[in-house]
Scaffold this motif. Structure first.
Motif, mmCIF file in Angstrom:
data_model
loop_
_atom_site.group_PDB
_atom_site.id
_atom_site.type_symbol
_atom_site.label_atom_id
_atom_site.label_comp_id
_atom_site.label_asym_id
_atom_site.label_seq_id
_atom_site.Cartn_x
_atom_site.Cartn_y
_atom_site.Cartn_z
ATOM 1 N N ASP A 1 27.387 18.295 34.344
ATOM 2 C CA ASP A 1 28.240 17.668 33.334
ATOM 3 C C ASP A 1 28.013 16.162 33.258
ATOM 4 O O ASP A 1 27.979 15.579 32.168
ATOM 5 N N GLU A 2 27.874 15.529 34.405
ATOM 6 C CA GLU A 2 27.636 14.083 34.401
ATOM 7 C C GLU A 2 26.246 13.758 33.859
ATOM 8 O O GLU A 2 26.065 12.768 33.134
ATOM 9 N N HIS A 3 25.264 14.582 34.205
ATOM 10 C CA HIS A 3 23.919 14.418 33.648
ATOM 11 C C HIS A 3 23.963 14.529 32.128
ATOM 12 O O HIS A 3 23.334 13.739 31.412
ATOM 13 N N PHE A 4 24.723 15.507 31.643
ATOM 14 C CA PHE A 4 24.867 15.721 30.205
ATOM 15 C C PHE A 4 25.515 14.506 29.545
ATOM 16 O O PHE A 4 25.056 14.021 28.495
ATOM 17 N N ALA A 5 26.574 13.988 30.148
ATOM 18 C CA ALA A 5 27.255 12.827 29.572
ATOM 19 C C ALA A 5 26.339 11.611 29.500
ATOM 20 O O ALA A 5 26.324 10.880 28.501
ATOM 21 N N ALA A 6 25.560 11.400 30.563
ATOM 22 C CA ALA A 6 24.651 10.252 30.575
ATOM 23 C C ALA A 6 23.532 10.420 29.560
ATOM 24 O O ALA A 6 23.184 9.477 28.832
ATOM 25 N N ALA A 7 22.969 11.621 29.497
ATOM 26 C CA ALA A 7 21.892 11.872 28.538
ATOM 27 C C ALA A 7 22.388 11.769 27.108
ATOM 28 O O ALA A 7 21.692 11.253 26.226
ATOM 29 N N ALA A 8 23.614 12.241 26.864
ATOM 30 C CA ALA A 8 24.182 12.172 25.525
ATOM 31 C C ALA A 8 24.430 10.727 25.101
ATOM 32 O O ALA A 8 24.218 10.358 23.947
ATOM 33 N N LYS A 9 24.889 9.911 26.047
ATOM 34 C CA LYS A 9 25.113 8.499 25.746
ATOM 35 C C LYS A 9 23.817 7.829 25.298
ATOM 36 O O LYS A 9 23.795 7.085 24.302
ATOM 37 N N LYS A 10 22.741 8.105 26.005
ATOM 38 C CA LYS A 10 21.453 7.510 25.650
ATOM 39 C C LYS A 10 20.941 8.058 24.325
ATOM 40 O O LYS A 10 20.375 7.306 23.509
ATOM 41 N N GLU B 1 37.166 9.373 34.080
ATOM 42 C CA GLU B 1 35.931 9.387 34.861
ATOM 43 C C GLU B 1 35.382 7.968 35.017
ATOM 44 O O GLU B 1 35.695 7.072 34.230
ATOM 45 N N ASP B 2 34.524 7.794 36.009
ATOM 46 C CA ASP B 2 33.870 6.507 36.241
ATOM 47 C C ASP B 2 32.676 6.416 35.305
ATOM 48 O O ASP B 2 31.544 6.758 35.659
ATOM 49 N N LEU B 3 32.925 5.954 34.094
ATOM 50 C CA LEU B 3 31.892 5.979 33.069
ATOM 51 C C LEU B 3 30.750 5.020 33.379
ATOM 52 O O LEU B 3 29.599 5.297 33.029
ATOM 53 N N GLU B 4 31.054 3.909 34.016
ATOM 54 C CA GLU B 4 29.981 2.977 34.370
ATOM 55 C C GLU B 4 28.974 3.649 35.298
ATOM 56 O O GLU B 4 27.757 3.518 35.129
ATOM 57 N N ARG B 5 29.498 4.379 36.282
ATOM 58 C CA ARG B 5 28.606 5.094 37.201
ATOM 59 C C ARG B 5 27.855 6.214 36.487
ATOM 60 O O ARG B 5 26.632 6.356 36.642
ATOM 61 N N ILE B 6 28.559 6.980 35.670
ATOM 62 C CA ILE B 6 27.942 8.127 34.995
ATOM 63 C C ILE B 6 26.848 7.657 34.030
ATOM 64 O O ILE B 6 25.745 8.182 34.013
ATOM 65 N N TYR B 7 27.178 6.660 33.221
ATOM 66 C CA TYR B 7 26.223 6.219 32.211
ATOM 67 C C TYR B 7 25.046 5.458 32.798
ATOM 68 O O TYR B 7 24.019 5.278 32.127
ATOM 69 N N ALA B 8 25.163 5.022 34.039
ATOM 70 C CA ALA B 8 24.060 4.339 34.701
ATOM 71 C C ALA B 8 23.067 5.321 35.329
ATOM 72 O O ALA B 8 22.026 4.904 35.829
ATOM 73 N N ARG B 9 23.379 6.620 35.292
ATOM 74 C CA ARG B 9 22.506 7.607 35.888
ATOM 75 C C ARG B 9 21.157 7.627 35.198
ATOM 76 O O ARG B 9 21.041 7.411 33.992
#
Length: 279
Positions: A173-182, A269-277
């Protein structure tokens, strides 16, 4: 055959449905076919082909079955080999080990295969929507609408009942959120939808749900999960995390309300951490 389904996808829509013989997917398939969408259902067991093909009887869309094992998807290239065969506009990940095969198989499907399909799909401009079926407690943070009992219930499930499943799903789920943001940074029209039901039941759907700001405890009909997934995919303004339980609001009304609000249940959620993945 050509028609318009929304402002972002024209012509006959092609859906890749991963985990096609799962109970949610079996409900979802005829709903998508009824929209005149074509569905390629990915299954591991060839014995399930005839059952899935019957779902297309008297439906305007066309259903195909692709026999592939998610256990073997250990790279983006393996995911791309399936995507190349289908060239989908929409990808739905409704697969899951369901505890079968132990922690290793759970990780292989719910984390490794999921992440590779996410990465491969979101790298393709032609894929306009990706819907992940997750579960309501798959999060490291605490949403602001949960109370202490909700948090305690989620912690119990994640640490005592389904620890391997939680570890795999929250990673995906976190991978998905980060990939979607990009992806959205370069394509604002892309729709990343994470549908997060409570305890799944086989009861018939009454067409009413609690969607969005819900507690962490409760049941939901698998048929309702499928109906909500279809409603979310039909629109061009649905994105983010959607928690789902049985409730009192008609499905179409709930989806329309949250779309108008610009809802995203990733709050807490810790969006800074998630989106930095790295994705």
């Amino acid at each position: 055959m050509y028609f318009t389904i929304n402002s972002s996808i024209m012509a006959t829509t092609k859906v890749l449905l991963l985990g096609g013989h799962g109970k949610v997917a079996l409900h979802l398939t005829p709903l998508l076919l009824s929209k005149s969408w074509n569905v390629t259902s990915v299954v591991r067991n060839p014995d399930h082909e005839s059952e899935i093909l019957k779902l297309g009887e008297d439906k305007p869309g066309k259903v195909n079955v692709l026999v592939e094992s998610l256990d073997d998807v250990d790279s983006v290239d393996r995911a791309n080999s399936v995507l190349d065969k289908v060239s989908p506009d929409i990808v739905v990940f409704s697969a899951g080990a369901g505890g079968k095969g132990g922690p290793a198989r759970t990780k292989a499907i719910d984390e490794v295969a999921a992440k590779h399909y996410i990465s491969a799909s979101l790298a393709r401009p032609e894929v306009k929507k990706f819907l992940m079926v997750s579960y309501i407690a798959s999060r490291h943070g605490r949403p602001p609408w949960w109370n202490d009992d909700d948090q305690e219930a989620a912690n119990h499930v994640n640490t005592k009942i389904l620890p391997a499943y939680f570890a795999a799903k929250v990673e995906a789920d976190e991978h998905f959120a980060a990939a979607a943001k990009k992806r959205n940074n370069r394509d604002a029209t892309f729709q990343a939808i994470n549908l997060r039901p409570g305890t799944l039941k086989d009861d018939p759907s009454d067409g009413k749900v609690a969607l969005g700001k819900t507690g962490a405890r409760g049941d939901v009909s698998r048929e309702s999960v499928a109906r909500v997934a279809a409603a979310l995919l039909e629109r061009d303004d649905t994105r983010g995390w959607y928690d789902l339980l049985n409730g009192d609001e008609p499905i179409d009304q709930a989806v329309a309300r949250l779309a108008k609000e610009g809802w995203d249940g990733i709050q807490g959620e810790d969006l800074e951490r998630i989106y930095a993945r790295s994705t």
